[in-house]
Design an enzyme around this catalytic site. Structure first.
Site, short mmCIF file in Angstrom:
data_model
loop_
_atom_site.label_atom_id
_atom_site.label_comp_id
_atom_site.label_asym_id
_atom_site.label_seq_id
_atom_site.Cartn_x
_atom_site.Cartn_y
_atom_site.Cartn_z
N ALA A 144 106.64 35.08 44.90
CA ALA A 144 105.31 34.46 44.81
C ALA A 144 104.46 35.05 45.93
O ALA A 144 105.00 35.58 46.91
CB ALA A 144 105.42 32.96 44.97
N GLY A 189 110.28 34.27 43.39
CA GLY A 189 109.66 34.08 42.07
C GLY A 189 109.93 35.25 41.15
O GLY A 189 109.95 35.10 39.92
N GLU A 235 113.12 34.55 39.59
CA GLU A 235 112.94 33.39 38.70
C GLU A 235 112.29 33.82 37.39
O GLU A 235 112.62 33.30 36.32
CB GLU A 235 112.13 32.32 39.42
CG GLU A 235 112.93 31.67 40.55
CD GLU A 235 112.11 30.74 41.41
OE1 GLU A 235 111.08 31.18 41.97
OE2 GLU A 235 112.49 29.57 41.54
N GLU A 293 113.97 32.12 49.57
CA GLU A 293 113.01 31.09 49.96
C GLU A 293 113.42 30.29 51.20
O GLU A 293 112.58 29.92 52.00
CB GLU A 293 112.76 30.13 48.78
CG GLU A 293 111.90 30.72 47.67
CD GLU A 293 112.69 31.52 46.66
OE1 GLU A 293 113.85 31.89 46.93
OE2 GLU A 293 112.13 31.79 45.58
N1 T1G Z 1 103.72 37.65 49.31
C1 T1G Z 1 102.66 38.25 49.91
N2 T1G Z 1 102.76 39.40 50.64
C2 T1G Z 1 103.99 39.94 50.75
C3 T1G Z 1 105.13 39.37 50.15
C4 T1G Z 1 104.96 38.18 49.39
N3 T1G Z 1 105.99 37.59 48.77
N4 T1G Z 1 106.21 40.17 50.45
C5 T1G Z 1 105.73 41.17 51.20
N5 T1G Z 1 104.42 41.04 51.39
C6 T1G Z 1 103.54 41.96 52.13
C7 T1G Z 1 103.93 42.10 53.59
O1 T1G Z 1 103.34 41.08 54.35
C8 T1G Z 1 103.39 43.47 53.92
O2 T1G Z 1 101.98 43.32 54.09
C9 T1G Z 1 103.60 44.25 52.62
O3 T1G Z 1 103.72 43.26 51.59
C10 T1G Z 1 104.84 45.10 52.64
O4 T1G Z 1 105.91 44.23 53.00
C11 T1G Z 1 108.11 30.43 43.60
C12 T1G Z 1 107.70 30.30 46.23
C13 T1G Z 1 109.65 42.67 48.94
C14 T1G Z 1 111.71 43.46 50.15
O5 T1G Z 1 110.50 36.08 50.56
O6 T1G Z 1 111.35 40.68 51.48
O7 T1G Z 1 108.79 33.48 45.65
O8 T1G Z 1 101.84 44.27 56.42
O9 T1G Z 1 106.75 45.63 54.90
O10 T1G Z 1 109.79 46.74 53.61
O11 T1G Z 1 110.32 30.30 44.26
O12 T1G Z 1 108.40 42.51 51.59
O13 T1G Z 1 101.36 45.72 54.42
O14 T1G Z 1 99.76 43.86 55.06
O15 T1G Z 1 108.19 43.81 53.88
O16 T1G Z 1 109.01 47.48 51.27
C15 T1G Z 1 109.93 34.92 48.17
C16 T1G Z 1 109.43 38.71 50.97
C17 T1G Z 1 108.51 34.44 48.30
C18 T1G Z 1 110.29 38.33 49.78
C19 T1G Z 1 109.56 44.69 50.39
N6 T1G Z 1 109.99 36.35 48.41
N7 T1G Z 1 109.20 40.14 51.00
O17 T1G Z 1 109.93 45.18 51.67
O18 T1G Z 1 107.67 45.91 52.57
S1 T1G Z 1 108.38 32.70 48.03
C20 T1G Z 1 110.27 36.82 49.63
C21 T1G Z 1 110.20 41.00 51.31
C22 T1G Z 1 108.71 32.54 46.37
C23 T1G Z 1 109.18 31.09 44.42
C24 T1G Z 1 108.87 31.13 45.88
C25 T1G Z 1 109.79 42.44 51.43
C26 T1G Z 1 110.19 43.31 50.19
P1 T1G Z 1 101.19 44.36 55.06
P2 T1G Z 1 107.19 44.87 53.70
P3 T1G Z 1 109.14 46.42 52.30
#
Ligand code: T1G
Length: 660
Positions: free
Chosen positions: A69, A108, A111, A131
């Site tokens: 998400a 998400g 999911e 999460e």
């Molecule tokens: N939402 C918004 N921005 C995100 C993001 C996200 N989920 N994930 C990464 N970014 C931004 C990050 O801040 C950075 O921004 C850029 O993308 C590159 O990230 C409903 C509620 C996917 C493995 O926890 O693990 O889903 O600095 O440097 O090394 O149940 O990003 O460029 O401005 O990390 O290639 C659950 C979090 C969310 C995964 C990629 N998902 N992200 O790694 O890039 S909650 C996560 C990561 C959810 C549902 C619930 C990694 C990546 P900027 P990066 P990367």
């Protein structure tokens, strides 16, 4: 392939062999923003109503399927359609929906895939529900659909740890149905075509396999104990272990729990940490500056720290040449490093091939000249200025002019070390934390004359070592030890004012520190700080408050756990409160005429957190730290500050909870 239709700015689709291929293209990680959810909903409606469409494939553009998400939307008013609503439409579609996981499917993203009727993944993709690392639980069906696919025990492990799994493990667990090589989307299209008109396996309609309740209770208790006060893991346990109930009921409970946690302080703290880690790598003045290539790393000093750095470098694929004073000492270093590699092999962190390859990339020597071809040299020799200056002067004569020299010093002034070399612009600090092959944090010290590309080289090497590099300016103790000294000083003021070591430690452990300050002090040993205080005695400000209690303990030979006595006593190794220490503290109070008073845990915490934050303010004002988030990351990753509290700068916004 028909022409492409844009269903929103980030979701487009084209029909291929009667299958609607829906592509999400929302850089940088295809997060399910409102626009993505809108586009998906419209594409699904089109697939449902079109007679020329008999199946759907969902995939992502770029290297990520869906990274989750959109965390940046949290805290803003929710926009329709919600992710659970879109996901339910996927599962309820009358035609087959196949997920083609072209890359990471996280949160998400997974999911969405779980609600599809079939999942095919590329070999490089990782899947997971991270999460809990953000202080929340999966909020779009993960806690209810994953157990239906892989059972409660495996779902508990993945959801409460937040760990990702690679394609092979995802296949063996049953999260994905197939690993596809080559044209992943093409394979997915043919699978969708095969399922057209046939009964669909809807995850939500599967029953959760029955499990042994005692096994589940044992696993749950372990998870709750490890959570150390965090709410999300316990809520995840509750949702997953009750997932055998009707799906609609479980989804309602999950959504309400997700929303409650999403708006909690704990989740705000963990989101702060998530974004702070990404901010920390954006260093002023380095835009467009390329790091120098590094392949060979020389490590001087193969003791505890040097051998840990060597193991981290070998694990990152570097060739490592270790230097020590004599062939015998160097050989002992080699044995120490290989011993650590053998531990990794025994624990399964390394397979035999990996062990052999890393060992083959390691050599040791007592000859400076053997470092002549190194691209980066990291010294971890005895923390004495003359020793380090002598080493760097010797290395100046043998290493390439473009080789980078890094000092691991904790307390010495790296500018003085740099100034003694022929090329100070190639010197920086790389302050590792022990054990260096385990601790993520590296303070990258920008010396007065460090060249920008040298700083970029240090940052790039630290990232390749899978470390968390935080840039700091030059000051005694850099960021971490400056903050640590400030909060240790405040803790000793509290002792004089009326608190006792175990009361302070209890307050810190209840807040979420793995160990209290005085217990850590005893574990590290009191002698190093004592030696530093004696060195500083002559120049100490006589008007500044100075607490002599630690000196008195050292003068009595109480050097910590190693000597069996320190702030605590350690009969047969077990830490207990020592009345002798209480007497020493009471005498120190009396000597200053201090009338002691009781301090509640809340008061103790407030004083310690404020001391840390005020030192952080000073580091920011002096330009030593670039941003508050950097300070938070140092204290979380180097000093045990609980990540779900966000770090000392984030935590100061909210006073600690009322005393229990
Ligand atoms: N939402 C918004 N921005 C995100 C993001 C996200 N989920 N994930 C990464 N970014 C931004 C990050 O801040 C950075 O921004 C850029 O993308 C590159 O990230 C409903 C509620 C996917 C493995 O926890 O693990 O889903 O600095 O440097 O090394 O149940 O990003 O460029 O401005 O990390 O290639 C659950 C979090 C969310 C995964 C990629 N998902 N992200 O790694 O890039 S909650 C996560 C990561 C959810 C549902 C619930 C990694 C990546 P900027 P990066 P990367």
């Amino acid at each position: 392939m028909s022409e492409t239709t844009a269903f929103s700015a980030t979701v487009s689709a084209a029909t291929r062999d009667g299958v609607l291929v829906v592509t999400i293209d929302n850089a940088p990680v295809n997060a399910t923003s409102a626009d993505v959810r809108n586009g998906l909903e419209k594409a699904l409606a089109r697939a449902e109503s079109s007679t020329d469409v008999n199946g759907v494939v969902i995939t992502g553009a770029g290297k990520t399927f869906i990274g989750g998400a959109d965390i940046k939307e949290f805290g803003k008013p929710a926009m329709e359609p919600t992710l659970p609503a879109v996901i339910q439409k996927i599962e309820d579609l009358s035609k087959p929906v196949v997920a083609a996981l072209n890359g990471a499917a996280l949160g998400g993203g997974l999911e969405v895939a779980l609600a599809c009727h079939y999942r095919i993944t590329s070999p490089a993709a990782q899947v997971g529900l991270p999460e809990v690392k953000l202080g929340i639980v999966p909020g779009a069906g993960g806690t209810q659909r994953l157990p239906r696919l892989i059972g409660i025990p495996a779902a508990l492990d993945l959801i409460t740890s937040g760990r990702s799994v690679k394609a092979e493990e995802a296949l063996s667990l049953g999260i994905v149905d197939e690993i596809g090589e080559g044209d992943l989307v093409g394979t997915a299209v043919s699978i969708a075509g095969k399922f057209a008109g046939k009964p669909l396996r809807r995850t939500g309609e599967l029953t959760v396999p029955v499990v042994d309740p005692t096994e589940i209770e044992k696993a749950s208790a372990k998870i709750r104990a490890k959570a150390r006060g965090q709410k999300a893991p316990a809520e995840a346990v509750r949702l997953v272990t009750s997932s055998a109930r009707p799906l609609a009921e479980g989804l309602t409970d999950e959504r309400a729990t997700f929303l409650m946690l999403r708006d909690s302080r704990e989740a705000a703290a963990l989101r702060h940490v998530f974004f702070a880690e990404r901010e920390a790598s954006k260093v002023d003045g380095l835009e467009g500056i390329a790091p120098r290539p590094v392949g060979r790393i020389g490590i001087c000093g193969l003791g505890l720290m040097g051998s840990g750095i060597a193991v981290a470098a070998l694990g990152a694929g570097y060739t490592v040449i270790g230097l020590d004073q004599t062939p015998d000492v160097a050989e002992k270093g080699h044995e120490r490093i290989v011993g650590l590699l053998e531990r990794n092999l025994a624990s399964g962190r390394l397979d035999q091939a990996g062990f052999d390859a890393q060992k083959a990339r390691l050599s040791v020597t007592a000859l400076d000249s053997d470092l002549a071809f190194c691209d980066l040299i990291i010294e971890a020799v005895f923390d004495d200025l003359d020793v380090k200056i002598d080493l760097f002067r010797r290395l100046d004569r043998v290493i390439r002019p473009d080789a980078v020299l890094a000092t691991n010093t904790s307390y010495l002034n790296p500018d003085e070390i740099a100034a003694a070399t022929a090329h100070p612009e190639r010197v920086l600090g790389l302050h590792f934390f022990s054990p260096a092959h385990v601790m993520r944090l590296v303070e990258v010290v920008r010396c007065a004359r460090t060249a920008p590309d040298v700083l970029a080289t240090g940052l790039s090497a630290a990232k390749k070592l899978r470390k968390l590099p935080i840039v700091t300016g030059v000051t005694e103790g850099f960021i971490g030890n400056r903050i640590f000294s400030a909060y240790r000083r405040e803790a000793e003021f509290l002792l004089e004012d009326g608190a006792l070591p175990h009361e302070i430690d209890a307050a810190l452990e209840e807040y979420g520190f793995p160990m209290g300050l005085f217990a850590v002090y005893d574990m590290a040993g009191l002698e190093i700080a004592w030696a530093r205080r004696k060195r500083q005695a002559a120049s100490r400000d006589p008007s500044a408050r100075y607490v002599e209690i630690a000196d008195t303990l050292c003068e009595a030979g109480r050097m910590g756990q190693k000597s069996g006595r320190g702030w605590y006593a350690y009969p047969d190794g077990k830490r207990i409160i020592d009345p002798e220490v209480t007497i020493i503290i009471e005498a120190a109070r009396a000597k200053k005429g201090i009338v002691p008073r009781h301090f509640s845990r809340d008061e103790i915490l407030k004083r310690l957190l404020e001391a840390m934050a005020m030192e952080g303010d000073a580091l920011l004002a002096q330009g030593i730290a670039a941003r508050p988030g950097d300070i938070d990351l140092v204290m979380i990753n180097g000093y045990g500050f609980p990540s779900h509290k966000g770090g000392p700068m984030f935590a100061r916004i909210e006073p600690p909870q009322s005393d229990t």
